[in-house]
Design a protein around this motif. Structure first.
Motif, PDB file in Angstrom:
ATOM      1  N   ALA A 169     -50.275  83.551-121.455  1.00 43.30           N
ATOM      2  CA  ALA A 169     -50.020  82.172-121.044  1.00 43.30           C
ATOM      3  C   ALA A 169     -49.023  81.467-121.943  1.00 43.30           C
ATOM      4  O   ALA A 169     -48.429  80.454-121.552  1.00 43.30           O
ATOM      5  N   ARG A 170     -48.830  81.983-123.143  1.00 39.63           N
ATOM      6  CA  ARG A 170     -47.913  81.357-124.093  1.00 39.63           C
ATOM      7  C   ARG A 170     -46.499  81.927-123.986  1.00 39.63           C
ATOM      8  O   ARG A 170     -45.596  81.456-124.672  1.00 39.63           O
ATOM      9  N   ARG A 171     -46.304  82.934-123.150  1.00 39.38           N
ATOM     10  CA  ARG A 171     -44.962  83.486-122.986  1.00 39.38           C
ATOM     11  C   ARG A 171     -44.110  82.545-122.146  1.00 39.38           C
ATOM     12  O   ARG A 171     -44.617  81.852-121.260  1.00 39.38           O
ATOM     13  N   VAL A 172     -42.819  82.507-122.458  1.00 38.99           N
ATOM     14  CA  VAL A 172     -41.947  81.549-121.796  1.00 38.99           C
ATOM     15  C   VAL A 172     -41.304  82.164-120.558  1.00 38.99           C
ATOM     16  O   VAL A 172     -41.163  83.387-120.441  1.00 38.99           O
ATOM     17  N   ASP A 173     -40.908  81.304-119.643  1.00 43.62           N
ATOM     18  CA  ASP A 173     -40.112  81.695-118.482  1.00 43.62           C
ATOM     19  C   ASP A 173     -38.662  81.764-118.954  1.00 43.62           C
ATOM     20  O   ASP A 173     -38.019  80.733-119.178  1.00 43.62           O
ATOM     21  N   ILE A 174     -38.158  82.976-119.134  1.00 40.21           N
ATOM     22  CA  ILE A 174     -36.836  83.141-119.744  1.00 40.21           C
ATOM     23  C   ILE A 174     -35.752  82.488-118.903  1.00 40.21           C
ATOM     24  O   ILE A 174     -34.843  81.828-119.439  1.00 40.21           O
ATOM     25  N   ALA A 175     -35.836  82.609-117.593  1.00 41.24           N
ATOM     26  CA  ALA A 175     -34.822  81.992-116.728  1.00 41.24           C
ATOM     27  C   ALA A 175     -34.813  80.480-116.894  1.00 41.24           C
ATOM     28  O   ALA A 175     -33.749  79.848-116.940  1.00 41.24           O
ATOM     29  N   ALA A 176     -36.004  79.875-117.003  1.00 39.82           N
ATOM     30  CA  ALA A 176     -36.077  78.418-117.168  1.00 39.82           C
ATOM     31  C   ALA A 176     -35.529  77.994-118.524  1.00 39.82           C
ATOM     32  O   ALA A 176     -34.822  76.981-118.624  1.00 39.82           O
ATOM     33  N   VAL A 177     -35.840  78.750-119.571  1.00 37.53           N
ATOM     34  CA  VAL A 177     -35.314  78.414-120.894  1.00 37.53           C
ATOM     35  C   VAL A 177     -33.790  78.538-120.910  1.00 37.53           C
ATOM     36  O   VAL A 177     -33.085  77.688-121.474  1.00 37.53           O
ATOM     37  N   MET A 178     -33.264  79.576-120.288  1.00 36.21           N
ATOM     38  CA  MET A 178     -31.816  79.757-120.263  1.00 36.21           C
ATOM     39  C   MET A 178     -31.135  78.611-119.512  1.00 36.21           C
ATOM     40  O   MET A 178     -30.068  78.133-119.929  1.00 36.21           O
ATOM     41  N   ALA A 179     -31.741  78.152-118.418  1.00 28.99           N
ATOM     42  CA  ALA A 179     -31.169  77.011-117.699  1.00 28.99           C
ATOM     43  C   ALA A 179     -31.180  75.770-118.580  1.00 28.99           C
ATOM     44  O   ALA A 179     -30.216  74.979-118.592  1.00 28.99           O
ATOM     45  N   ASP A 180     -32.255  75.588-119.345  1.00 29.02           N
ATOM     46  CA  ASP A 180     -32.350  74.467-120.278  1.00 29.02           C
ATOM     47  C   ASP A 180     -31.264  74.561-121.348  1.00 29.02           C
ATOM     48  O   ASP A 180     -30.621  73.566-121.699  1.00 29.02           O
ATOM     49  N   LEU A 181     -31.032  75.772-121.861  1.00 31.88           N
ATOM     50  CA  LEU A 181     -30.015  75.960-122.893  1.00 31.88           C
ATOM     51  C   LEU A 181     -28.612  75.651-122.366  1.00 31.88           C
ATOM     52  O   LEU A 181     -27.805  75.014-123.059  1.00 31.88           O
ATOM     53  N   ARG A 182     -28.326  76.083-121.167  1.00 29.56           N
ATOM     54  CA  ARG A 182     -26.989  75.839-120.609  1.00 29.56           C
ATOM     55  C   ARG A 182     -26.742  74.344-120.426  1.00 29.56           C
ATOM     56  O   ARG A 182     -25.652  73.845-120.722  1.00 29.56           O
ATOM     57  N   ALA A 183     -27.757  73.621-119.969  1.00 31.01           N
ATOM     58  CA  ALA A 183     -27.611  72.170-119.832  1.00 31.01           C
ATOM     59  C   ALA A 183     -27.501  71.512-121.200  1.00 31.01           C
ATOM     60  O   ALA A 183     -26.722  70.572-121.395  1.00 31.01           O
ATOM     61  N   ALA A 184     -28.264  72.023-122.158  1.00 26.78           N
ATOM     62  CA  ALA A 184     -28.269  71.438-123.504  1.00 26.78           C
ATOM     63  C   ALA A 184     -26.931  71.607-124.194  1.00 26.78           C
ATOM     64  O   ALA A 184     -26.492  70.731-124.955  1.00 26.78           O
ATOM     65  N   ARG A 185     -26.263  72.747-123.969  1.00 22.21           N
ATOM     66  CA  ARG A 185     -24.961  72.962-124.606  1.00 22.21           C
ATOM     67  C   ARG A 185     -23.951  71.916-124.139  1.00 22.21           C
ATOM     68  O   ARG A 185     -23.050  71.534-124.883  1.00 22.21           O
ATOM     69  N   LEU A 186     -24.095  71.439-122.915  1.00 21.65           N
ATOM     70  CA  LEU A 186     -23.170  70.446-122.379  1.00 21.65           C
ATOM     71  C   LEU A 186     -23.442  69.063-122.955  1.00 21.65           C
ATOM     72  O   LEU A 186     -22.510  68.327-123.276  1.00 21.65           O
TER      73      LEU A 186
END
Length: 259
Positions: A169-186
């Motif tokens: 349950a503590r593992r992350v959704d990698i696709a969701a984290v990557m989408a967050d990172l791409r938005a964060a870089r902007l």
């Protein structure tokens, strides 16, 4: 371990840190063992332990060790008293007092983020302390460090983090984290949104690069309600600190490149 064993270990730890203070350069296990006259096997264990605790960092290519800012922060209060208002620690203390937030500075430790500085706001609990680690894909400071990575490298680290997580349950959704990172870089920042401690939120961004030091990120934490109310001012505070540190780091980097 007998008392003399603890004393010997403490002495060697301090001697290692003093060695770096005197040489001003990274050193391999063999070099530290030679310079201090230690057995190479015990030197290797000691340096690895200090790296795990966040006091040293090992270069992945040269295998040489060097101190991190956590060593400096141990005596930050003395630097403030002796040298005035300009130290990193004093700057972070002003940030905490001005915005009533917990201030976190972290660096990568494998598939986790290790906090090397935690200044808790007065109303905060004891769930954050210097030296502790968090899952890099859940903590805002950890994700801020991933903003500096390529997508491929960030995904590799996230897969490793999930593999090391015992609770599914503590593992992350990698696709969701990557989408967050791409938005964060902007936009330059991101937040945890209660992913680590329910009801608490941290806004974070990478810090400017420091010469000969692994990347660092800073986070400002308070309740989710407070972040929602003050998000713009907290982001502005992070950007102000980032710009100030970038101005201070630029001459040092120029001298390093020129020297």
């Amino acid at each position: 371990m007998p008392r003399e064993g603890f004393v010997k270990s403490a002495q060697r730890t301090l001697e290692v840190l003093e060695l770096f203070a005197g040489t001003h350069r990274a050193a391999t296990v063999a070099e530290v063992a030679r310079d201090l006259g230690y057995p190479q096997s015990s030197t290797s264990i000691l340096l690895a332990d200090l790296a795990r605790l966040g006091y040293l960092e090992q270069d992945s290519e040269s295998r040489a060790y060097r101190p991190t800012l956590r060593v400096m922060l141990l005596g930050g209060w003395m630097q403030d008293r002796l040298l005035g208002e300009g130290s990193l620690l004093r700057r972070m203390e002003r940030l905490r007092a001005r915005h009533d937030v917990t201030v976190l500075i972290g660096m990568q430790a494998g598939a986790r983020v290790r906090y090397i500085l935690t200044l808790r706001r007065p109303a905060a609990g004891l769930h954050m302390r210097a030296g502790m680690t968090r899952a890099i894909g859940r903590a805002a400071v950890g994700k801020a460090l991933l903003m500096l990575k390529s997508d491929a490298e960030a995904q590799r680290i996230l897969r490793r983090a999930n593999a090391e997580e015992a609770e599914p349950a503590r593992r992350v959704d990698i696709a969701a984290v990557m989408a967050d990172l791409r938005a964060a870089r902007l936009r330059g920042w991101l937040e945890s949104g209660g992913a680590v401690v329910p009801g608490q939120n941290v806004i974070a961004m990478p810090l400017p690069p420091l010469a000969d030091h692994p990347p660092l990120a800073i986070g400002l934490g308070t309740t989710e309600a407070e972040v929602a109310r003050r998000r713009d001012s907290l982001v502005a505070a992070l950007r102000e600190v980032h710009a100030a540190l970038a101005r201070e780091a630029a001459p040092q980097e120029a001298r390093r490149r020129g020297g």
